[in-house]
Design an enzyme around this catalytic site. Structure first.
Site, PDB file in Angstrom:
ATOM      1  CG  ASP A  40     -14.142  28.475  87.913  1.00 25.84           C
ATOM      2  OD1 ASP A  40     -15.115  28.984  88.490  1.00 25.84           O
ATOM      3  OD2 ASP A  40     -13.680  28.917  86.843  1.00 25.84           O
ATOM      4  CB  CYS A  83     -13.702  35.755  83.635  1.00 24.51           C
ATOM      5  SG  CYS A  83     -15.224  35.815  84.609  1.00 24.51           S
ATOM      6  CG  HIS A 128     -13.619  32.220  88.226  1.00 26.41           C
ATOM      7  ND1 HIS A 128     -13.837  31.643  86.993  1.00 26.41           N
ATOM      8  CD2 HIS A 128     -13.957  33.527  88.110  1.00 26.41           C
ATOM      9  CE1 HIS A 128     -14.298  32.569  86.164  1.00 26.41           C
ATOM     10  NE2 HIS A 128     -14.365  33.711  86.813  1.00 26.41           N
TER      11      HIS A 128
END
Length: 250
Positions: free
Chosen positions: A184, A126, A215
């Site tokens: 995502d 991330c 994600h």
């Protein structure tokens, strides 16, 4: 390989002390150092388990608190709306130059650590995927694994919209592995194409994976966790680091 995960240190940076968490083999020796960058929530239990997974393969893994200028040592943001809002606010408040100076300070500190071999890699998820990419700009970093890196395609990390990450792709000299979930919403197909096109243009030594995942698919215990993809991703990561850090036959 048995590991220990109980060590912390406070590393001096140009913007203040930065708490770091270490995982490493229990046996004596010097090991390649892996800078492991967290999500926006800092050093959560899933992040510490990721560090343990990598350390168990024979690495000194160090996780910095990326928001050390704004939160007290030991602060872990919650996986809830309030924690998410705070983490997102801070990633746009902190200047990108401070993320970079943290990396320089951490590598300088590790060079003197008795368990560090002097070889460096990076891993991140991330926000940490983007920070692992930023670490790859450092000439000492030989390999970087970047998972679903946010804000890279839009150049939106840091204060003042001064994100030059893709613009500096030519500076990456080590191996770069990028992994994306096709579902995502933070990095859609068009964004992934922007990133890959730029890396190809720059001639980066690139390993690229797009998987049927969302994600944060590496975050164990969460609804989007995918155990099969986790195992596959750790295999890719281990191969990347072995290729760069294990002794090669003469």
């Amino acid at each position: 390989m048995l590991i220990r995960t109980d060590e912390t240190a406070d590393v001096g940076t140009p913007t203040g002390k930065m708490r770091v968490y270490l995982s490493r083999p229990t046996r004596e020796g010097r090991f390649p150092a892996i800078l492991l960058f967290s999500e926006i929530y800092q050093v959560t239990q899933p992040i510490r388990r990721l560090a343990a997974m990598i350390a168990g393969q024979g690495y000194l893994v160090v996780i910095p608190e990326v928001y050390h200028e704004y939160e007290p040592p030991g602060c872990v943001l919650s996986y809830d709306n309030a924690g998410t809002d705070r983490g997102n606010d801070l990633k746009y408040l902190k200047p990108i130059a401070s993320f970079d100076s943290d990396n320089v300070a951490l590598i300088d500190w590790l060079e003197k650590h008795p368990a560090c071999s002097g070889a460096f890699g990076a891993f991140g998820v991330c926000l940490g995927g983007h920070l692992s990419y930023r670490a790859a700009l450092h000439p000492r970093v030989q390999a970087a694994a970047c998972f679903y890196a946010t804000d890279l395609h839009g150049a939106t990390l840091g204060a003042g919209q001064a994100d030059d990450s893709l613009a500096r792709a030519d500076e990456i000299k080590g191996d770069l592995m990028m992994v994306w979930g096709q579902s995502d919403p933070h990095v859609p197909y068009a964004g992934r194409r922007v990133i890959r096109d730029r890396l190809e243009e720059a001639g980066v030594k690139l390993e690229w994976h797009e998987v049927d995942g969302q994600h944060a698919f590496l975050r164990d215990g969460a609804p989007r966790f995918d155990a099969a993809l986790f195992l596959q991703a750790m295999s890719w990561t281990n191969t990347l680091f072995q290729r760069n850090f294990l002794p090669r036959p003469a």
